[in-house]
Scaffold this motif. Structure first.
Motif, PDB file in Angstrom:
ATOM      1  N   LEU A 266      -6.004  12.954   1.129  1.00  0.00           N
ATOM      2  CA  LEU A 266      -6.343  13.839   2.271  1.00  0.00           C
ATOM      3  C   LEU A 266      -4.916  14.649   2.275  1.00  0.00           C
ATOM      4  O   LEU A 266      -4.788  15.945   2.410  1.00  0.00           O
ATOM      5  CB  LEU A 266      -6.790  12.949   3.435  1.00  0.00           C
ATOM      6  N   LEU A 267      -3.932  13.922   2.325  1.00  0.00           N
ATOM      7  CA  LEU A 267      -2.642  14.230   2.796  1.00  0.00           C
ATOM      8  C   LEU A 267      -2.060  15.315   1.466  1.00  0.00           C
ATOM      9  O   LEU A 267      -1.419  16.108   1.897  1.00  0.00           O
ATOM     10  CB  LEU A 267      -1.466  13.359   2.882  1.00  0.00           C
ATOM     11  N   GLY A 268      -2.437  14.928   0.328  1.00  0.00           N
ATOM     12  CA  GLY A 268      -2.161  15.878  -0.901  1.00  0.00           C
ATOM     13  C   GLY A 268      -2.532  17.258  -0.602  1.00  0.00           C
ATOM     14  O   GLY A 268      -1.982  17.920  -1.068  1.00  0.00           O
ATOM     15  N   ARG A 269      -3.666  17.437  -0.079  1.00  0.00           N
ATOM     16  CA  ARG A 269      -4.348  18.551  -0.165  1.00  0.00           C
ATOM     17  C   ARG A 269      -3.821  19.268   1.272  1.00  0.00           C
ATOM     18  O   ARG A 269      -4.430  20.245   1.654  1.00  0.00           O
ATOM     19  CB  ARG A 269      -5.791  18.564  -0.163  1.00  0.00           C
ATOM     20  N   VAL A 276     -10.517  18.929  -0.096  1.00  0.00           N
ATOM     21  CA  VAL A 276     -10.192  17.832   0.011  1.00  0.00           C
ATOM     22  C   VAL A 276     -11.064  17.074  -1.020  1.00  0.00           C
ATOM     23  O   VAL A 276     -12.333  17.344  -0.783  1.00  0.00           O
ATOM     24  CB  VAL A 276     -10.030  16.893   1.366  1.00  0.00           C
ATOM     25  N   ASP A 277     -10.891  16.264  -1.930  1.00  0.00           N
ATOM     26  CA  ASP A 277     -11.927  15.744  -3.048  1.00  0.00           C
ATOM     27  C   ASP A 277     -11.091  14.314  -3.093  1.00  0.00           C
ATOM     28  O   ASP A 277     -10.396  13.747  -3.572  1.00  0.00           O
ATOM     29  CB  ASP A 277     -11.687  16.369  -4.318  1.00  0.00           C
ATOM     30  N   PRO A 278     -11.952  13.422  -2.658  1.00  0.00           N
ATOM     31  CA  PRO A 278     -11.827  11.929  -2.534  1.00  0.00           C
ATOM     32  C   PRO A 278     -11.981  11.372  -3.992  1.00  0.00           C
ATOM     33  O   PRO A 278     -11.393  10.285  -4.130  1.00  0.00           O
ATOM     34  CB  PRO A 278     -13.225  11.421  -1.804  1.00  0.00           C
ATOM     35  N   SER A 279     -12.501  12.063  -5.034  1.00  0.00           N
ATOM     36  CA  SER A 279     -12.245  11.344  -6.382  1.00  0.00           C
ATOM     37  C   SER A 279     -10.796  11.712  -7.078  1.00  0.00           C
ATOM     38  O   SER A 279     -10.915  11.338  -8.326  1.00  0.00           O
ATOM     39  CB  SER A 279     -13.525  12.320  -7.080  1.00  0.00           C
ATOM     40  N   LEU A 280     -10.160  12.612  -6.447  1.00  0.00           N
ATOM     41  CA  LEU A 280      -9.090  12.852  -7.242  1.00  0.00           C
ATOM     42  C   LEU A 280      -7.926  11.716  -7.027  1.00  0.00           C
ATOM     43  O   LEU A 280      -7.486  11.518  -5.988  1.00  0.00           O
ATOM     44  CB  LEU A 280      -8.248  14.363  -6.671  1.00  0.00           C
ATOM     45  N   ALA A 304     -11.194  11.845  11.583  1.00  0.00           N
ATOM     46  CA  ALA A 304     -12.459  11.770  11.267  1.00  0.00           C
ATOM     47  C   ALA A 304     -12.892  12.230   9.630  1.00  0.00           C
ATOM     48  O   ALA A 304     -13.588  11.412   9.185  1.00  0.00           O
ATOM     49  CB  ALA A 304     -13.606  12.622  11.993  1.00  0.00           C
ATOM     50  N   GLU A 305     -12.065  12.964   9.399  1.00  0.00           N
ATOM     51  CA  GLU A 305     -12.140  13.428   7.686  1.00  0.00           C
ATOM     52  C   GLU A 305     -11.494  12.254   6.905  1.00  0.00           C
ATOM     53  O   GLU A 305     -12.065  12.189   6.146  1.00  0.00           O
ATOM     54  CB  GLU A 305     -11.247  14.837   7.533  1.00  0.00           C
ATOM     55  N   LEU A 306     -10.358  11.556   7.523  1.00  0.00           N
ATOM     56  CA  LEU A 306      -9.862  10.410   6.742  1.00  0.00           C
ATOM     57  C   LEU A 306     -10.841   9.362   6.580  1.00  0.00           C
ATOM     58  O   LEU A 306     -10.875   8.720   5.638  1.00  0.00           O
ATOM     59  CB  LEU A 306      -8.564   9.943   7.508  1.00  0.00           C
ATOM     60  N   GLU A 307     -11.663   9.175   7.692  1.00  0.00           N
ATOM     61  CA  GLU A 307     -12.915   8.217   7.640  1.00  0.00           C
ATOM     62  C   GLU A 307     -13.827   8.498   6.285  1.00  0.00           C
ATOM     63  O   GLU A 307     -14.275   7.689   5.659  1.00  0.00           O
ATOM     64  CB  GLU A 307     -13.442   8.001   9.005  1.00  0.00           C
ATOM     65  N   ALA A 311     -14.402   6.411   3.171  1.00  0.00           N
ATOM     66  CA  ALA A 311     -15.711   5.839   2.707  1.00  0.00           C
ATOM     67  C   ALA A 311     -16.007   6.407   1.225  1.00  0.00           C
ATOM     68  O   ALA A 311     -16.455   5.257   0.318  1.00  0.00           O
ATOM     69  CB  ALA A 311     -16.683   6.180   3.633  1.00  0.00           C
ATOM     70  N   ALA A 312     -15.836   7.452   0.993  1.00  0.00           N
ATOM     71  CA  ALA A 312     -16.230   7.944  -0.384  1.00  0.00           C
ATOM     72  C   ALA A 312     -15.359   7.338  -1.466  1.00  0.00           C
ATOM     73  O   ALA A 312     -15.721   6.898  -2.439  1.00  0.00           O
ATOM     74  CB  ALA A 312     -15.907   9.462  -0.751  1.00  0.00           C
TER      75      ALA A 312
END
Ligand code: GLU
Length: 448
Positions: A266-269, A276-280, A304-307, A311-312
């Motif tokens: 999240l913070l990277g982007r 934001v891509d949780p798989s990166l 909420a986005e961090l949550e 989860a992902a």
């Protein structure tokens, strides 16, 4: 030229979201170019700096996967500052001043009252050399200002903000050293950036006006000016970063079950136009990291986005990555079964309790109790390779039930919950004996 960046926290508190973003972006910028990322502990303020914060910030960076390739401490570099300062004094780029804070405040008020910018009038610059010497020798300690060159505008091409231009005539000569000899942030930072070979300074836009003065400090030190980039400030979902969020340390995110990979993704982007891509992972984020993707609008940090990202991330964590945080007897197969239902790794133990512990027997309607009673009969005869398919298949035929009516009473009886992991995967983990016991209890329980 290789890229050399630094993260320069003051160890006067824990790292918060904004610091983490700065550290991460410097790391990503460095890795994108294959350079070196250094840690500099800005601990010139002996009063407020604490060793425990140094330890904590290093642990936080390590947890996030940000590893510095070198470390400096400002408190160990005073001799270097002294030397550079002597050179600047020799060249008359720093000068002693004796105004008291009250006098300075009065000057400010007068200028503001006349509608003028409160720029220091350089009165101390007019003090003759012999008087300066006499005062200093008599023990009347001055504070020191850096003499800005007012002959030409200060300009740099900011990596995020584009061309910047400041008129030094509108700026006060910054105080760089206090009367007690202690250093203010600005000059030691520039001296260190030179000595450490820093090529890129990436930091928050609250430093833009410092940069204007520091550009001249680099020049006065006879060094090339690094590339500067200033990121828009971080805000919460409703404008300003809330006090709570703004002061939330890395440890609090960790304790709240947030994975480092989620914070990093999240913070990277954050602040860029990239999704934001949780798989990166860090390497993937670094390869796509580009200052030109940053915007000037405030960067919104959305919990909420961090949550969601967390989860992902959890849903993709392999067993080996979490084994030491799971109940001891929970194996890889069990992790795979419960993983899609988790928002946090720690919740795995709740499901493991559902598997291995006792469940709350639901109070079912009469017809559902009878139905669960039939399930007991079916399971007493069969278990087999895929007990859930066997059980529900047989019950479908026997009762004509389907969908929710077929599954829900069983799920309730077997887990005490109306939702959860795939029953086909869960039932073998619960096992035949416990399953029968739970079904019998639900079939018999008429409620309180
Ligand atoms: N210690 C300074 C701060 O935390 C460093 C700023 C900089 O990056 O130069 O604000």
């Amino acid at each position: 030229m290789t890229v050399v960046t630094r993260f320069a926290p003051s160890p006067t508190g824990h790292l918060h979201v904004g610091n983490v973003r700065t550290a991460l972006h410097n790391w990503l910028l460095t890795k994108h170019h294959g350079g070196r990322f250094l840690l500099r502990i800005d601990d010139t303020d002996a009063e407020r700096s604490r060793e425990e914060y140094v330890d904590a910030l290093k642990a936080d960076l390590a947890w996030l996967g940000i590893e510095p390739e070198g470390e400096e401490r400002q408190s160990a570099r005073f001799a270097i500052y002294e030397k550079a300062f002597a050179r600047l004094a020799e060249a008359e780029r720093v000068y002693p001043c004796w105004e008291t804070p009250q006098e300075l405040e009065l000057k400010r008020k007068v200028l503001l009252g006349r509608g003028l910018p409160p720029v220091y009038d350089r009165a101390a610059l007019a003090i003759p050399e012999d008087e300066r010497t006499r005062r200093i020798e008599s023990g009347d300690k001055p504070h020191w200002r850096f003499l800005l060159d007012r002959e030409r505008p200060i300009e740099w091409d900011d990596g995020i903000r584009g061309p910047q231009r400041f008129d030094p005539a509108q700026m006060s000569d910054p105080v760089v050293r206090r009367a007690d000899g202690s250093w203010l942030y600005m000059l030691p930072s520039a001296i260190d950036d030179v000595a450490m070979g820093i090529t890129d300074v990436l930091r928050g836009e609250d430093h833009v006006s410092n940069t204007a003065a520091q550009v001249q400090m680099f020049e006065a030190l006879g060094a090339p000016v690094p590339r500067f980039a200033h990121e828009a400030l971080l805000t919460g979902t409703e404008g300003k970063l809330s006090k709570r969020l703004g002061s939330m340390g890395v440890a609090q995110f960790r304790d709240a079950g947030i994975e480092p990979a989620a914070l990093v993704a999240l913070l990277g982007r954050l602040g860029t136009s990239d999704p934001v891509d949780p798989s990166l992972d860090m390497a993937a984020l670094a390869s796509s990291f580009d200052l030109s993707h940053f915007g000037r609008a405030p960067a919104r940090f959305d919990e909420a986005e961090l949550e969601r990202v967390n989860a992902a991330v959890v849903h993709a964590l392999p067993y080996e990555a979490v084994a030491d945080r799971l109940p001891e007897d929970m194996d890889a197969a069990a992790w795979e079964v419960v993983r899609p239902n988790l928002a946090r790794v720690a919740e795995a133990q709740d499901w493991w309790r559902v598997v291995t512990g006792t469940v709350v027997t639901p109070a079912l309607a009469d017809e559902d109790r009878a139905y669960v009673g039939e399930a007991v009969q079916v399971l007493e005869d069969t278990w087999g390779e895929s007990p859930w398919q066997g059980l529900t298949g047989a019950l479908k035929v026997r009762t004509g039930r389907k969908g929710k009516a077929l599954f829900l009473p069983l799920r309730l009886a077997l887990t005490g919950m109306d939702h959860g992991p795939d029953m086909a995967a869960l039932l073998p983990l619960i096992g035949r004996d416990a399953a029968l016991e739970r079904l019998r209890a639900a079939a018999a329980w008429e409620g309180p």
